[in-house]
Design an enzyme around this catalytic site. Structure first.
Site, PDB file in Angstrom:
ATOM      1  N   PRO A  94       0.819  -1.223   0.000  1.00  0.00           N
ATOM      2  CA  PRO A  94       0.000   0.000   0.000  1.00  0.00           C
ATOM      3  C   PRO A  94       0.851   1.271   0.000  1.00  0.00           C
ATOM      4  CG  PRO A  94      -0.761  -1.554   1.667  1.00  0.00           C
ATOM      5  CD  PRO A  94       0.556  -2.062   1.201  1.00  0.00           C
ATOM      6  N   GLU A 121       2.131  -8.130   8.293  1.00  0.00           N
ATOM      7  CA  GLU A 121       2.166  -6.658   8.258  1.00  0.00           C
ATOM      8  C   GLU A 121       3.197  -6.161   7.260  1.00  0.00           C
ATOM      9  OE1 GLU A 121      -0.745  -7.200  10.311  1.00  0.00           O
ATOM     10  OE2 GLU A 121      -0.218  -5.111   9.887  1.00  0.00           O
ATOM     11  N   ARG A 159      -1.322  -8.292 -21.150  1.00  0.00           N
ATOM     12  CA  ARG A 159      -2.163  -7.856 -22.273  1.00  0.00           C
ATOM     13  C   ARG A 159      -1.384  -6.994 -23.262  1.00  0.00           C
ATOM     14  NH1 ARG A 159      -7.480  -7.898 -21.863  1.00  0.00           N
ATOM     15  NH2 ARG A 159      -7.670  -5.899 -22.911  1.00  0.00           N
ATOM     16  N   ASP A 174      -7.796  -0.112 -27.003  1.00  0.00           N
ATOM     17  CA  ASP A 174      -8.372   0.011 -25.658  1.00  0.00           C
ATOM     18  C   ASP A 174      -8.555   1.485 -25.344  1.00  0.00           C
ATOM     19  OD1 ASP A 174      -8.862  -2.417 -24.574  1.00  0.00           O
ATOM     20  OD2 ASP A 174      -7.082  -2.474 -23.294  1.00  0.00           O
TER      21      ASP A 174
HETATM   22  C1  LIG Z   1      -1.002  -5.443   5.337  1.00  0.00           C
HETATM   23  O1  LIG Z   1      -0.513  -5.980   4.128  1.00  0.00           O
HETATM   24  C2  LIG Z   1       0.694  -5.512   3.674  1.00  0.00           C
HETATM   25  C3  LIG Z   1       1.463  -4.535   4.320  1.00  0.00           C
HETATM   26  C4  LIG Z   1       2.682  -4.132   3.741  1.00  0.00           C
HETATM   27  C5  LIG Z   1       3.101  -4.684   2.533  1.00  0.00           C
HETATM   28  C6  LIG Z   1       2.334  -5.653   1.903  1.00  0.00           C
HETATM   29  C7  LIG Z   1       1.141  -6.070   2.467  1.00  0.00           C
HETATM   30  C8  LIG Z   1       0.314  -7.129   1.767  1.00  0.00           C
HETATM   31  N1  LIG Z   1      -0.966  -6.533   1.428  1.00  0.00           N
HETATM   32  C9  LIG Z   1      -1.100  -5.655   0.389  1.00  0.00           C
HETATM   33  C10 LIG Z   1      -0.153  -5.569  -0.634  1.00  0.00           C
HETATM   34  C11 LIG Z   1      -0.384  -4.640  -1.660  1.00  0.00           C
HETATM   35  C12 LIG Z   1      -1.526  -3.846  -1.633  1.00  0.00           C
HETATM   36  C13 LIG Z   1      -1.787  -2.847  -2.713  1.00  0.00           C
HETATM   37  N2  LIG Z   1      -2.678  -1.867  -2.476  1.00  0.00           N
HETATM   38  O2  LIG Z   1      -1.178  -2.926  -3.789  1.00  0.00           O
HETATM   39  C14 LIG Z   1      -2.415  -3.979  -0.594  1.00  0.00           C
HETATM   40  N3  LIG Z   1      -2.211  -4.885   0.384  1.00  0.00           N
END
Ligand SMILES: COc1ccccc1CNc1ccc(C(N)=O)cn1
Length: 251
Positions: A94, A121, A159, A174
């Site tokens: 994230p 995490e 793709r 596209d």
């Molecule tokens: C709490 O999870 C994490 C916390 C840190 C890193 C990876 C994770 C694994 N989860 C993820 C991974 C990617 C995305 C995204 N938005 O690309 C969303 N969640």
């Protein structure tokens, strides 16, 4: 053209069957356009329980993925990918750069990839600092693991591999490739429960059909994602079609 190699690092390798066994990406693997292999950090542990995670320094909820098994898995994955050429190592999280179609185009042109899918995490930061080139996110939401994010990225990239889409589809046309939302689509029957297909699509007049589809794509983009339109410099034809759409929809 040599196959694009994508190495995945994950404790749930079986999940990637969704990529290798189905659809466009499955076909690309079968046709030798794409090679996908997975390395499981659990295979690089030495303890009886094959431990891949531990408690976070500083306290707090959840667990963090241990550096050593990840390091060994990432190094093997990277050497496999690098056998076939330049490789970039990516961590899905994230906290990464938000993926959009231009990011997909960029990644599709950047050789081979190693994708690290974290769980818990996340991973020990020293792995990101030492072995990861780029951090990417598929959107502002938290998943239970990076595997689905990695598969979204691989699907979108696949793709764009020449030959991956049959002759009956084209990534170039596209709408998203033009920065627009897509136009509506219809197929048989012409009249479905009293609702008819727009006559222009039955006309066989390909120029009129092209203009109608472009007008619909522009109108939809204006109505649903005006932010996308602001990024575009519309051609005179596009400006005229959008004006027509807006006039028609305000009548
Ligand atoms: C709490 O999870 C994490 C916390 C840190 C890193 C990876 C994770 C694994 N989860 C993820 C991974 C990617 C995305 C995204 N938005 O690309 C969303 N969640």
């Amino acid at each position: 053209m040599a196959a694009k190699r994508i190495a995945l690092v994950s404790i749930f390798p079986e999940m990637f069957a969704a990529l290798t066994d189905y659809g466009i990406s499955g076909r690309a693997v079968k046709d030798g356009l794409l090679e996908v292999r997975c390395w499981n950090p659990r295979d690089f542990t030495c303890d009886r329980h094959r431990t891949v995670d531990d408690r976070p320094y500083g306290g707090g909820p959840g667990m963090v993925m241990l550096a050593e098994p990840l390091s060994q898995a990432l190094r093997e994955a990277r050497s496999w990918a690098e056998e076939a050429g330049a490789t970039r190592s990516i961590y899905l999280s994230p906290q990464g750069r938000q993926l959009d179609q231009s990011g997909v185009e960029h990644l599709s042109q950047s050789g081979n990839l190693v994708l690290l899918a974290g769980r818990y995490e996340g991973v020990d930061e020293r792995i990101v600092e030492s072995l990861i080139d780029e951090e990417w996110s598929i959107g502002d939401y938290v998943l239970s693991g990076g595997e689905l994010a990695a598969m979204v990225m691989v699907d979108a990239i696949t793709r764009l591999i020449p030959g991956a889409l049959g002759h009956d589809q084209s990534a170039v046309e596209d709408s998203f490739a033009q920065g627009l939302l897509d136009c509506p689509h219809y197929t048989r029957p012409e009249d479905y429960q009293g609702s008819r297909v727009p006559e222009v699509l039955l006309s066989g007049n390909h120029e009129k059909i092209r203009r109608w589809r472009l007008k619909q794509a522009l109108g939809r983009t204006q109505q649903r994602r005006p932010d996308l339109l602001e990024k575009l410099a519309l051609t005179p034809e596009q400006t005229q079609l959008l004006d027509e759409f807006l006039q028609e929809s305000s009548t």
